[in-house]
Scaffold this motif. Structure first.
Motif, PDB file in Angstrom:
ATOM      1  N   ARG A 103       0.717  -1.047   0.596  1.00  0.00           N
ATOM      2  CA  ARG A 103      -0.248  -0.032  -0.211  1.00  0.00           C
ATOM      3  C   ARG A 103       0.894   1.132  -0.108  1.00  0.00           C
ATOM      4  NH1 ARG A 103      -4.133  -2.089   5.105  1.00  0.00           N
ATOM      5  NH2 ARG A 103      -4.663  -3.770   3.123  1.00  0.00           N
ATOM      6  N   PHE A 104       1.826   1.540   0.959  1.00  0.00           N
ATOM      7  CA  PHE A 104       2.788   2.436   0.965  1.00  0.00           C
ATOM      8  C   PHE A 104       3.292   2.825  -0.740  1.00  0.00           C
ATOM      9  CE2 PHE A 104       6.778   4.390   1.405  1.00  0.00           C
ATOM     10  CZ  PHE A 104       6.395   5.682   2.080  1.00  0.00           C
ATOM     11  N   ALA A 105       3.929   1.989  -1.067  1.00  0.00           N
ATOM     12  CA  ALA A 105       4.157   2.051  -2.831  1.00  0.00           C
ATOM     13  C   ALA A 105       3.424   2.521  -3.160  1.00  0.00           C
ATOM     14  CB  ALA A 105       4.840   0.560  -2.853  1.00  0.00           C
ATOM     15  N   ALA A 106       2.248   2.178  -3.406  1.00  0.00           N
ATOM     16  CA  ALA A 106       1.163   2.274  -4.240  1.00  0.00           C
ATOM     17  C   ALA A 106       0.647   3.380  -4.009  1.00  0.00           C
ATOM     18  CB  ALA A 106      -0.030   1.482  -4.161  1.00  0.00           C
ATOM     19  N   ARG A 107       0.676   4.195  -2.356  1.00  0.00           N
ATOM     20  CA  ARG A 107       0.818   5.378  -2.413  1.00  0.00           C
ATOM     21  C   ARG A 107       0.983   6.578  -2.794  1.00  0.00           C
ATOM     22  NH1 ARG A 107      -0.859   3.653   3.090  1.00  0.00           N
ATOM     23  NH2 ARG A 107      -3.315   2.885   2.411  1.00  0.00           N
ATOM     24  N   GLU A 117       4.037   4.603 -16.502  1.00  0.00           N
ATOM     25  CA  GLU A 117       4.458   3.417 -16.907  1.00  0.00           C
ATOM     26  C   GLU A 117       3.471   3.039 -17.246  1.00  0.00           C
ATOM     27  OE1 GLU A 117       8.588   2.752 -15.993  1.00  0.00           O
ATOM     28  OE2 GLU A 117       8.964   4.731 -15.574  1.00  0.00           O
ATOM     29  N   ARG A 118       3.175   1.970 -18.452  1.00  0.00           N
ATOM     30  CA  ARG A 118       2.444   1.627 -18.715  1.00  0.00           C
ATOM     31  C   ARG A 118       2.752   0.119 -18.366  1.00  0.00           C
ATOM     32  NH1 ARG A 118      -0.585  -2.560 -18.403  1.00  0.00           N
ATOM     33  NH2 ARG A 118      -1.791  -3.202 -20.045  1.00  0.00           N
ATOM     34  N   GLY A 119       4.234  -0.466 -18.550  1.00  0.00           N
ATOM     35  CA  GLY A 119       4.841  -1.158 -17.721  1.00  0.00           C
ATOM     36  C   GLY A 119       5.033  -1.949 -16.607  1.00  0.00           C
ATOM     37  N   HIS A 120       4.906  -0.576 -15.797  1.00  0.00           N
ATOM     38  CA  HIS A 120       4.985  -0.794 -14.765  1.00  0.00           C
ATOM     39  C   HIS A 120       4.555  -1.460 -13.805  1.00  0.00           C
ATOM     40  CE1 HIS A 120       5.205  -0.078 -10.270  1.00  0.00           C
ATOM     41  NE2 HIS A 120       6.376   1.067 -10.663  1.00  0.00           N
ATOM     42  N   PRO A 121       4.653  -2.954 -12.934  1.00  0.00           N
ATOM     43  CA  PRO A 121       3.763  -3.816 -12.753  1.00  0.00           C
ATOM     44  C   PRO A 121       2.472  -3.475 -11.861  1.00  0.00           C
ATOM     45  CG  PRO A 121       6.237  -4.125 -11.381  1.00  0.00           C
ATOM     46  CD  PRO A 121       6.136  -2.964 -12.567  1.00  0.00           C
ATOM     47  N   MET A 122       2.756  -2.412 -10.640  1.00  0.00           N
ATOM     48  CA  MET A 122       2.127  -1.453 -10.227  1.00  0.00           C
ATOM     49  C   MET A 122       0.177  -1.289 -10.607  1.00  0.00           C
ATOM     50  SD  MET A 122       1.848   0.456  -6.808  1.00  0.00           S
ATOM     51  CE  MET A 122       3.039  -0.691  -6.044  1.00  0.00           C
ATOM     52  N   ALA A 124      -0.486  -2.927 -13.864  1.00  0.00           N
ATOM     53  CA  ALA A 124      -1.518  -3.874 -14.524  1.00  0.00           C
ATOM     54  C   ALA A 124      -2.225  -4.215 -13.051  1.00  0.00           C
ATOM     55  CB  ALA A 124      -0.621  -4.838 -14.288  1.00  0.00           C
ATOM     56  N   GLN A 125      -2.632  -4.523 -12.213  1.00  0.00           N
ATOM     57  CA  GLN A 125      -2.438  -4.612  -9.976  1.00  0.00           C
ATOM     58  C   GLN A 125      -3.599  -3.725 -10.063  1.00  0.00           C
ATOM     59  OE1 GLN A 125       0.104  -4.907  -7.196  1.00  0.00           O
ATOM     60  NE2 GLN A 125      -0.787  -6.307  -6.272  1.00  0.00           N
ATOM     61  N   LEU A 126      -3.100  -2.601  -9.957  1.00  0.00           N
ATOM     62  CA  LEU A 126      -4.257  -1.883  -9.504  1.00  0.00           C
ATOM     63  C   LEU A 126      -5.670  -1.764 -10.759  1.00  0.00           C
ATOM     64  CD1 LEU A 126      -1.817   1.199  -8.331  1.00  0.00           C
ATOM     65  CD2 LEU A 126      -3.610  -0.288  -6.614  1.00  0.00           C
ATOM     66  N   TYR A 132      -9.837  -3.246 -14.890  1.00  0.00           N
ATOM     67  CA  TYR A 132      -9.289  -2.325 -16.435  1.00  0.00           C
ATOM     68  C   TYR A 132      -8.357  -4.105 -16.753  1.00  0.00           C
ATOM     69  CZ  TYR A 132     -10.527   2.398 -16.620  1.00  0.00           C
ATOM     70  OH  TYR A 132     -10.867   3.509 -16.923  1.00  0.00           O
ATOM     71  N   ASP A 133      -8.557  -4.423 -17.511  1.00  0.00           N
ATOM     72  CA  ASP A 133      -8.107  -6.124 -17.981  1.00  0.00           C
ATOM     73  C   ASP A 133      -6.608  -4.826 -18.986  1.00  0.00           C
ATOM     74  OD1 ASP A 133      -8.970  -5.027 -20.778  1.00  0.00           O
ATOM     75  OD2 ASP A 133     -10.291  -6.905 -21.035  1.00  0.00           O
ATOM     76  N   ALA A 134      -5.831  -5.843 -19.421  1.00  0.00           N
ATOM     77  CA  ALA A 134      -4.565  -5.152 -20.137  1.00  0.00           C
ATOM     78  C   ALA A 134      -5.003  -4.204 -21.798  1.00  0.00           C
ATOM     79  CB  ALA A 134      -3.557  -6.229 -20.807  1.00  0.00           C
TER      80      ALA A 134
END
Length: 147
Positions: A103-107, A117-122, A124-126, A132-134
């Protein structure tokens, strides 16, 4: 630079680094750069998919404005996010749905980034938490890049 050739009736060229479409116009500077790149022995990636590639990154303003235009957040929430870093309610709820350790990193990412960045893993996760799918994320990134 890298390029992507999309097989359409016009043979569209897309610059992979930023998602820019390169027109078939010899006077266009981007087209000249592409032709020089190709003349030096480079070969563009080729796909038969008619959809344009999503840009690698968009600004925070583009991101929140596109979400507002899509109805995912309100225009006032988009403005507050850009001006103050305040997370819109649906995004704050998505962050709360993440494991506590993330959570902290997401905030930090969502409230402090000046680009996404579209390719950042977060992303896709968020995106998944927000529904939202890919393909939908790619469409959001393309729409945002045009703003």
């Amino acid at each position: 630079m890298t390029y992507h050739l999309i097989r359409t009736p016009t043979g569209d060229i897309v610059r992979r680094d930023d998602g820019a479409e390169i027109p078939d116009d010899p006077a266009n500077l981007d087209r000249q750069a592409f032709e020089a790149w190709r003349a030096s022995g480079n070969v563009p990636a080729v796909t038969t998919a008619p959809a344009a590639l999503a840009p690698a990154a968009i600004s925070d303003r583009q991101f929140f404005q596109a979400l507002a235009l899509a109805g995912a957040i309100t225009p006032d929430a988009a403005l507050a996010a850009v001006m103050t870093g305040q997370l819109p309610a649906p995004i704050a709820a998505a962050v709360e749905a993440l494991p506590e350790a993330e959570r902290f990193a997401a905030r930090m990412l969502l409230s402090g980034a000046t680009a996404f960045e579209r390719g950042h893993p977060m992303v896709a996760q968020l995106g998944a938490v927000l529904g939202y799918d890919a393909a939908a994320l790619d469409a959001l990134w393309r729409q945002a890049a045009a703003l």
